[in-house]
Scaffold this active site. Structure first.
Site, PDB file in Angstrom:
ATOM      1  N   ASN A  62       6.121  -2.668  10.792  1.00 31.49           N
ATOM      2  CA  ASN A  62       5.312  -1.600  10.213  1.00 31.49           C
ATOM      3  C   ASN A  62       6.238  -0.788   9.296  1.00 31.49           C
ATOM      4  O   ASN A  62       7.231  -0.222   9.770  1.00 31.49           O
ATOM      5  CB  ASN A  62       4.768  -0.719  11.350  1.00 31.49           C
ATOM      6  CG  ASN A  62       3.833   0.352  10.821  1.00 31.49           C
ATOM      7  OD1 ASN A  62       3.962   0.827   9.698  1.00 31.49           O
ATOM      8  ND2 ASN A  62       2.889   0.737  11.657  1.00 31.49           N
ATOM      9  N   VAL A  63       5.914  -0.720   8.015  1.00 31.81           N
ATOM     10  CA  VAL A  63       6.834  -0.083   7.054  1.00 31.81           C
ATOM     11  C   VAL A  63       6.976   1.430   7.260  1.00 31.81           C
ATOM     12  O   VAL A  63       7.841   2.053   6.653  1.00 31.81           O
ATOM     13  CB  VAL A  63       6.448  -0.372   5.586  1.00 31.81           C
ATOM     14  CG1 VAL A  63       6.564  -1.848   5.261  1.00 31.81           C
ATOM     15  CG2 VAL A  63       5.055   0.164   5.242  1.00 31.81           C
ATOM     16  N   SER A 151      -1.246   2.614  -9.115  1.00 29.53           N
ATOM     17  CA  SER A 151      -2.632   2.258  -9.376  1.00 29.53           C
ATOM     18  C   SER A 151      -3.144   3.116 -10.521  1.00 29.53           C
ATOM     19  O   SER A 151      -2.624   4.215 -10.770  1.00 29.53           O
ATOM     20  CB  SER A 151      -3.472   2.543  -8.127  1.00 29.53           C
ATOM     21  OG  SER A 151      -4.828   2.672  -8.467  1.00 29.53           O
ATOM     22  N   TYR A 163      -5.266   8.628  -1.719  1.00 27.04           N
ATOM     23  CA  TYR A 163      -4.744   7.435  -2.423  1.00 27.04           C
ATOM     24  C   TYR A 163      -4.155   7.830  -3.786  1.00 27.04           C
ATOM     25  O   TYR A 163      -3.060   7.378  -4.145  1.00 27.04           O
ATOM     26  CB  TYR A 163      -5.892   6.437  -2.587  1.00 27.04           C
ATOM     27  CG  TYR A 163      -5.471   5.072  -3.088  1.00 27.04           C
ATOM     28  CD1 TYR A 163      -4.822   4.164  -2.258  1.00 27.04           C
ATOM     29  CD2 TYR A 163      -5.750   4.681  -4.402  1.00 27.04           C
ATOM     30  CE1 TYR A 163      -4.459   2.902  -2.720  1.00 27.04           C
ATOM     31  CE2 TYR A 163      -5.384   3.419  -4.865  1.00 27.04           C
ATOM     32  CZ  TYR A 163      -4.741   2.539  -4.018  1.00 27.04           C
ATOM     33  OH  TYR A 163      -4.378   1.290  -4.481  1.00 27.04           O
ATOM     34  N   ALA A 165      -2.938  10.703  -4.709  1.00 29.37           N
ATOM     35  CA  ALA A 165      -1.678  11.440  -4.485  1.00 29.37           C
ATOM     36  C   ALA A 165      -0.554  10.452  -4.182  1.00 29.37           C
ATOM     37  O   ALA A 165       0.562  10.562  -4.701  1.00 29.37           O
ATOM     38  CB  ALA A 165      -1.845  12.423  -3.327  1.00 29.37           C
ATOM     39  N   SER A 166      -0.859   9.451  -3.361  1.00 28.40           N
ATOM     40  CA  SER A 166       0.189   8.501  -2.973  1.00 28.40           C
ATOM     41  C   SER A 166       0.630   7.663  -4.163  1.00 28.40           C
ATOM     42  O   SER A 166       1.810   7.359  -4.318  1.00 28.40           O
ATOM     43  CB  SER A 166      -0.308   7.583  -1.836  1.00 28.40           C
ATOM     44  OG  SER A 166      -1.199   6.599  -2.302  1.00 28.40           O
ATOM     45  N   LYS A 167      -0.310   7.309  -5.019  1.00 29.88           N
ATOM     46  CA  LYS A 167       0.032   6.416  -6.124  1.00 29.88           C
ATOM     47  C   LYS A 167       0.722   7.153  -7.272  1.00 29.88           C
ATOM     48  O   LYS A 167       1.445   6.537  -8.052  1.00 29.88           O
ATOM     49  CB  LYS A 167      -1.215   5.668  -6.605  1.00 29.88           C
ATOM     50  CG  LYS A 167      -1.744   4.689  -5.553  1.00 29.88           C
ATOM     51  CD  LYS A 167      -0.675   3.679  -5.135  1.00 29.88           C
ATOM     52  CE  LYS A 167      -1.123   2.705  -4.077  1.00 29.88           C
ATOM     53  NZ  LYS A 167      -0.064   1.785  -3.647  1.00 29.88           N
TER      54      LYS A 167
HETATM   55  N1  LIG Z   1      -6.170  -4.744  -5.054  1.00 26.80           N
HETATM   56  C1  LIG Z   1      -6.276  -3.834  -5.988  1.00 26.80           C
HETATM   57  O1  LIG Z   1      -7.281  -3.788  -6.708  1.00 26.80           O
HETATM   58  C2  LIG Z   1      -5.179  -2.831  -6.229  1.00 26.80           C
HETATM   59  C3  LIG Z   1      -5.256  -2.015  -7.339  1.00 26.80           C
HETATM   60  C4  LIG Z   1      -4.260  -1.101  -7.581  1.00 26.80           C
HETATM   61  C5  LIG Z   1      -3.194  -1.018  -6.704  1.00 26.80           C
HETATM   62  N2  LIG Z   1      -3.148  -1.814  -5.616  1.00 26.80           N
HETATM   63  C6  LIG Z   1      -1.999  -1.682  -4.715  1.00 26.80           C
HETATM   64  O2  LIG Z   1      -1.366  -2.931  -4.554  1.00 26.80           O
HETATM   65  C7  LIG Z   1      -0.850  -3.048  -3.227  1.00 26.80           C
HETATM   66  C8  LIG Z   1      -1.366  -4.315  -2.576  1.00 26.80           C
HETATM   67  O3  LIG Z   1      -2.784  -4.270  -2.532  1.00 26.80           O
HETATM   68  P1  LIG Z   1      -3.643  -5.496  -1.975  1.00 26.80           P
HETATM   69  O4  LIG Z   1      -4.894  -5.524  -2.753  1.00 26.80           O
HETATM   70  O5  LIG Z   1      -2.799  -6.702  -1.894  1.00 26.80           O
HETATM   71  O6  LIG Z   1      -3.979  -4.965  -0.502  1.00 26.80           O
HETATM   72  P2  LIG Z   1      -4.323  -5.796   0.806  1.00 26.80           P
HETATM   73  O7  LIG Z   1      -5.046  -4.849   1.702  1.00 26.80           O
HETATM   74  O8  LIG Z   1      -4.964  -7.105   0.471  1.00 26.80           O
HETATM   75  O9  LIG Z   1      -2.871  -6.110   1.417  1.00 26.80           O
HETATM   76  C9  LIG Z   1      -2.029  -5.091   1.857  1.00 26.80           C
HETATM   77  C10 LIG Z   1      -1.066  -5.679   2.860  1.00 26.80           C
HETATM   78  O10 LIG Z   1      -0.232  -4.608   3.322  1.00 26.80           O
HETATM   79  C11 LIG Z   1      -0.094  -4.735   4.725  1.00 26.80           C
HETATM   80  N3  LIG Z   1       0.176  -3.419   5.305  1.00 26.80           N
HETATM   81  C12 LIG Z   1      -0.645  -2.351   5.346  1.00 26.80           C
HETATM   82  N4  LIG Z   1      -0.077  -1.348   6.013  1.00 26.80           N
HETATM   83  C13 LIG Z   1       1.143  -1.791   6.405  1.00 26.80           C
HETATM   84  C14 LIG Z   1       2.206  -1.216   7.147  1.00 26.80           C
HETATM   85  N5  LIG Z   1       2.128   0.032   7.628  1.00 26.80           N
HETATM   86  N6  LIG Z   1       3.310  -1.954   7.366  1.00 26.80           N
HETATM   87  C15 LIG Z   1       3.414  -3.216   6.905  1.00 26.80           C
HETATM   88  N7  LIG Z   1       2.420  -3.826   6.208  1.00 26.80           N
HETATM   89  C16 LIG Z   1       1.301  -3.112   5.964  1.00 26.80           C
HETATM   90  C17 LIG Z   1      -1.406  -5.300   5.215  1.00 26.80           C
HETATM   91  O11 LIG Z   1      -1.266  -5.923   6.489  1.00 26.80           O
HETATM   92  C18 LIG Z   1      -1.750  -6.281   4.088  1.00 26.80           C
HETATM   93  O12 LIG Z   1      -1.238  -7.558   4.359  1.00 26.80           O
HETATM   94  C19 LIG Z   1      -1.247  -1.775  -2.498  1.00 26.80           C
HETATM   95  O13 LIG Z   1      -0.167  -0.862  -2.540  1.00 26.80           O
HETATM   96  C20 LIG Z   1      -2.393  -1.253  -3.323  1.00 26.80           C
HETATM   97  O14 LIG Z   1      -2.539   0.129  -3.202  1.00 26.80           O
HETATM   98  C21 LIG Z   1      -4.117  -2.736  -5.355  1.00 26.80           C
END
Ligand SMILES: NC(=O)c1ccc[n+]([C@@H]2O[C@H](COP(=O)([O-])OP(=O)(O)OC[C@H]3O[C@@H](n4cnc5c(N)ncnc54)[C@H](O)[C@@H]3O)[C@@H](O)[C@H]2O)c1
Length: 253
Positions: A62-63, A151, A163, A165-167
């Site tokens: 868990n990160v 994002s 979200y 704020a975090s991004k």
């Molecule tokens: N998919 C999109 O449209 C999109 C758009 C903009 C930004 N993002 C960003 O890109 C990144 C990846 O998105 P995604 O679509 O692949 O999401 P996703 O939900 O498909 O995958 C996220 C992964 O992170 C893991 N994860 C979550 N919390 C965790 C924790 N505490 N410790 C370890 N692992 C953890 C999950 O198990 C999952 O495998 C994210 O940061 C997201 O905010 C995604």
């Protein structure tokens, strides 16, 4: 940076963008340390990546857990003897309005837990992994690259106080780390996608998704391979550091 035979750690690598980027890096010969909290899925991801002819290992962590992140990066350098890159892709979304008001009455609020949980994973998790990865790069004298996932929402998106704020925080940390780490030959980069075709995007209500698509000049979601391509560009272009690459089909105003 030439990616062949380099060791790249990717968080959130069990699925979605993290896994797609791992595939994209394996295709050019990078070895991979895959990090995710989903124990079984990260092992399966590592097996799938190995089939592409590179070395890959899964690390279930868990990160947000500081000591687990520290020991994971110790283990990664013990296993591979090097670390040349990190992609912070682990992230979550817990959308909701700051306040819900019906007929002038407050009927709901975004809870502190709803706010904090997103900051914990997206910001604190990114911070902890980057800190430990940078420490390992410095200790092993490796040049390196750290990529954060922001994002299009970082500009402030309705229903996404937490979200957004975090991004915006991860985009800012990217700039700070570029300044602090350049003298160790560590570059940073950030990718700010619009909506990408993954499980995260599938969580969106269909009507919200349709509305969002109307604001995308490219007229479609991004495909995961296009994210892999962007991440590779940041690694391969040695003059790129401290900046956010906007991969949003022209969405941002
Ligand atoms: N998919 C999109 O449209 C999109 C758009 C903009 C930004 N993002 C960003 O890109 C990144 C990846 O998105 P995604 O679509 O692949 O999401 P996703 O939900 O498909 O995958 C996220 C992964 O992170 C893991 N994860 C979550 N919390 C965790 C924790 N505490 N410790 C370890 N692992 C953890 C999950 O198990 C999952 O495998 C994210 O940061 C997201 O905010 C995604």
């Amino acid at each position: 940076m030439e990616l062949k035979n380099k060791l790249i750690a990717i968080t959130g690598a069990a699925q979605g963008l993290g896994f797609a980027m791992a595939k994209s890096f394996a295709e050019v010969g990078a070895n991979l340390a895959l990090i995710d909290m989903q124990e079984e899925a990260i092992e399966q991801a590592a097996e799938a990546i190995k089939k592409l002819g590179v070395t890959a290992r899964g690390y279930a962590v868990n990160v947000t857990d500081e000591s687990a992140v520290e020991s994971t990066f110790n283990q990664i350098t013990a296993d591979f003897g090097q670390l040349n890159g990190l992609i912070n892709s682990a992230g979550i979304m817990r959308d909701g309005m700051l306040l819900k008001v019906k007929e002038g009455k407050i009927v709901d609020k975004m809870s502190k837990q709803q706010f904090q949980s997103v900051l914990d994973v997206n910001v604190t998790g990114t911070f902890l992994c980057a800190r430990e990865a940078a420490a390992k790069m410095i200790e092993t004298g490796s040049e390196g690259v750290i990529i954060n996932l922001s994002s299009v929402s970082r500009g402030g998106n309705m229903g996404q106080t937490n979200y957004s704020a975090s991004k915006s925080a991860v985009a800012t940390m990217t700039v700070t780390w570029a300044k602090e780490l350049a003298r160790f030959k560590i570059r940073t980069g950030c990718i700010a996608p619009g909506l990408v075709n993954t499980a995260m995007a599938a969580q969106m209500r269909p009507e919200m998704r349709e509305k969002f698509l109307q604001s995308v000049p490219a007229g479609r979601l991004a495909e995961v391979d296009e994210l892999g391509h962007a991440a590779r560009f940041i690694f391969e272009n040695d003059y790129f550091t401290g900046r956010t690459l906007e991969l949003d089909g022209g969405t941002r105003v």
